[in-house]
Each structure stands twice: as C-alpha cells, then as structure tokens.
Scaffold this active site. Structure first.
Site, short mmCIF file in Angstrom:
data_model
loop_
_atom_site.label_atom_id
_atom_site.label_comp_id
_atom_site.label_asym_id
_atom_site.label_seq_id
_atom_site.Cartn_x
_atom_site.Cartn_y
_atom_site.Cartn_z
N ASP A 15 0.87 -1.19 0.00
CA ASP A 15 0.00 0.00 0.00
C ASP A 15 0.91 1.24 0.00
OD1 ASP A 15 -2.11 1.72 0.14
OD2 ASP A 15 -2.73 1.18 2.18
N ASP A 110 -3.12 2.36 -5.96
CA ASP A 110 -1.89 2.36 -5.15
C ASP A 110 -1.80 1.18 -4.18
OD1 ASP A 110 -3.93 3.10 -3.45
OD2 ASP A 110 -2.83 4.72 -2.48
N GLU A 111 -2.51 0.09 -4.47
CA GLU A 111 -2.60 -1.00 -3.50
C GLU A 111 -2.77 -2.33 -4.23
OE1 GLU A 111 -5.39 -2.06 0.42
OE2 GLU A 111 -5.97 -0.45 -0.97
#
Length: 400
Positions: A15, A110-111
C-alpha cells in the site's frame, strides 16, 4: 486450521503511503515536510482525496469535505488532483511488482496483493520497497503473511513506510486485541451489534461457539469464524494477464567468465520457470539481457515452435542465446525473460508424440519441494557455478 487450507502460501500486501500527496511532494521538493491536501480549492464543494502525513496531524482525513479540511488546517497546501500523473506513477509501481511475481491482484491505483508462494516473501517485500523508493521517489508499506486479510492488516499496522511479517504461529496473538471492525466485512452496524453482545475484539469473537456464529452471521458464519481464527483461503486473483515474466541480477563485481555467467543464467532461468508454472503459464519466447561494465545493454530472444515452462528448456534456450551473444567485455547485469505467454493447457496435442515435455513432470516435482522448503532446493547443474564453494568439477548440461 481447515484441512483444505494451503500451508505454504505467502502473500504480500503493498500500500503506497499517502500516494497522491507523495507524488506531489516527489515532483515538487518544496512541498516536502508540509501539509499537502489533495482535493481542490478550500472554497470548493469537493472532498479530500488524500493528504500527506503532515496534514493528518491536524485531523485531516480522506473523504472529508475540503472546507472542513481548511478549517482544521488553514496553512495546508491545497492541490487539485492530477489523475493522469498519478496513473503514470502507479503504472511504474505495478511494473516493479511484475518483476517479482506474475500473480498480482490490483485493489486500487496504489494498493495490491502479490502472491509469492514458494519464495522469500519478506525478502521480496524488502526489494519491492527499495525499488519503489529508489526508482519512483515514494514509499510503500508492506505486510507479509500466509493469507490475504492478515497481509493487509500487517501493512496497515506498520504505516507509513514500514514492513511487518505475521507468521502463522503468531497470527492469533496479533489478532486477539484488534477491534472486530478490523475484519473485512464488519461495518459500523455489525460492529455495533457485536458490541451490544459483549464482543469488541477479534479474540473475544474467536471464543464463541459455531452455533452462535450461525445465529449472528447467517450464511457468512463460516467466513467470519475462520477469519477470527486466522484462516483465509481467498486466492490472489490477477488483475490482468502478465505480458512477460523476467528475472535479472546485478552482480557485486563485474563478471568476464562464461562459465560463471552460465551459472547465474541457470539460477535466473530456474526462477523464471518456477514463476511461469506457478501462474499456470508457458512461454513461446525466451530472451536474455546483458548489461556491460560501461552500462551499455544488449538483448537477444528466440521464439520456439512449442511453448515451454520447464527449468531445463528455458535454461537451454537462454544458454544458446548467451553463447551466441559471446560477450567480450565484463558483464554487470544478466537477465532472463519469458515472453509470448500462453495458458499451460493451450498446447496442441500431436498424433505422433505424447503431450508435454519430458521435463514437465520433473519440474512439477521440484516445485513441490520448492514450495515446502523454499528456493532453491533442487538446482540445475550449471547454477552451482554461481554458488560460492559449490562448483562441481564438470556439471552436466540439462538436455532432454
């Protein structure tokens, strides 16, 4: 644990830390160390997309009205989102993930979850964090465990810019004191209901009998009971088919010996082949990359008549390419790539020969050992040349 639960899985959850704000601070160094709030003008009716950790000190949070964020942090730097820029950095970050595993489940820009079963999960997480920091100028937090929800809880617990590993034997201790709302699927209403029943922690939830779970959760009873015990069989579901699988090694000192290069090539080929089989893929094209001491780089590749995935077949083709390239200068980096990926079941059967390579069964047996004991367990003969103190006199080539 359930009998069907794999004992050998290794899952990483990555993350990015305050992703949008971190990109802005990366692109504009003057913003570093300052409260950056992504969400537009303070007088607009928008909401905060994200904010830097400096802004969080003031109580600013994602999804908060921008006007409220301004009241909490009037000295904050408010920036309108640049989604195209964030996507560029995200794509580069996922390209880094691709270096380490073809089995990636994208959760957001973003993960991601990354399945690295059979490999050193903590070591890979360290490498991913290093590569993202050095190449993209941002930080990510990583959680490593044997299942998805524990890997995510691990990364959540070490933000920002941290890494946490939760082995199976420590899972219940880690879970015991966490609020029940930390379990996926338990929202405010369910949490409130559980609290009225005297259940506020995961440890307390785990003590309840099966009949109680059925009465409270209905059809989802087994799911919540398993998670409270640290059991989660959900697979990592790739978000897209990988275009290629590659491994490369930058040497501590430049190498000018063909024998030594072939030893490293064997290790790289074996790792690529293992990752192919783990993703249930084969490749039609094998390539190599050679970077010399002066940073000049050459690549070579060859397309095969049949798709392959065994250690021996990929190594033999890579070895042929290396010998044909005949590097006459010290080599700084060596890489092996598998391209033209197809499902492992796509091979057309021949009327005159049995399906599959004679090495396929051998490779599958080696994979079981690798998953059980880690890599490497069974080595290609030439790869021993790359291991200090383990160079055989005349190791045989792997040829069918």
């Amino acid at each position: 644990m359930t009998a069907s639960e794999p004992d050998y899985r290794c899952i990483i959850h990555i993350d990015a830390d305050a992703f949008f704000a971190s990109v802005e601070q990366r692109d504009n160094p003057d913003l570093r160390g300052k409260p950056v709030i992504i969400g537009g003008h303070p007088q607009s009716r928008g909401v905060v997309s994200t904010c830097s950790y400096e802004a969080r000190v003031y109580g600013v949070r994602s999804a908060m009205p921008v006007s409220q964020a301004y009241r909490l942090c009037p000295n904050g730097i408010f920036i309108r989102p640049r989604m195209e820029r964030y996507k560029q950095v995200s794509d580069a970050m996922f390209d880094i993930f691709d270096r380490y595993s073809p089995v990636i489940e994208k959760l957001s820009i973003d993960e991601a979850f990354i399945d690295v079963t059979g490999e050193d999960g903590v070591g890979i997480a360290v490498s991913i964090r290093r590569d993202v920091r050095h190449e993209l100028g941002i930080t990510v937090s990583a959680g490593v465990s044997y299942c998805k929800f524990l890997a995510k809880l691990a990364s959540d617990s070490c933000k920002p810019d941290g890494l946490k590993y939760i082995p199976r034997e420590e899972a219940q201790v880690f879970l015991d004191d966490l609020p029940v709302a930390r379990l996926p699927g338990i929202g405010p209403k369910t949490r409130s209901k559980l609290e009225t029943l005297g259940i506020s922690t995961i440890g307390a939830l785990r003590q309840m009998p099966e009949a109680w779970f059925v009465r409270v959760f209905g059809k989802a009873a087994r799911r919540f009971q398993d998670m409270a015990k640290g059991i989660d069989n959900d697979p990592v579901t790739p978000w897209r088919e990988p275009r290629s699988i590659s491994e490369e090694n930058t040497f501590e000192t430049d190498i000018d010996s063909m024998d030594t290069l072939q030893g490293h090539l064997a290790v790289l080929a074996q790792n690529v082949a293992f990752r192919l089989r783990k993703a249930r893929l084969k490749c039609r094209t094998v390539g190599i990359k050679i970077r010399f001491h002066n940073f000049s780089t050459i690549t070579r590749e060859h397309t095969l008549s049949e798709a392959v995935s065994s250690d021996a077949e990929i190594f033999n083709q890579a070895k042929t390419l290396l010998e044909a390239a005949a590097p006459d200068r010290p080599v700084r980096l060596l890489g092996v790539a598998a391209k033209g990926l197809v499902p492992e079941t796509s091979r057309q059967a021949s009327l005159f020969e049995p399906p599959g390579s004679p090495w396929d069964d051998i490779s599958r047996s080696m994979d079981e050992l690798r998953r059980k004991y880690g890599k490497p367990v069974v080595l290609l003969g030439p790869s021993l040349k790359s291991r200090r103190g383990h160079r055989p006199k005349d190791p045989p080539d792997w040829t069918p």
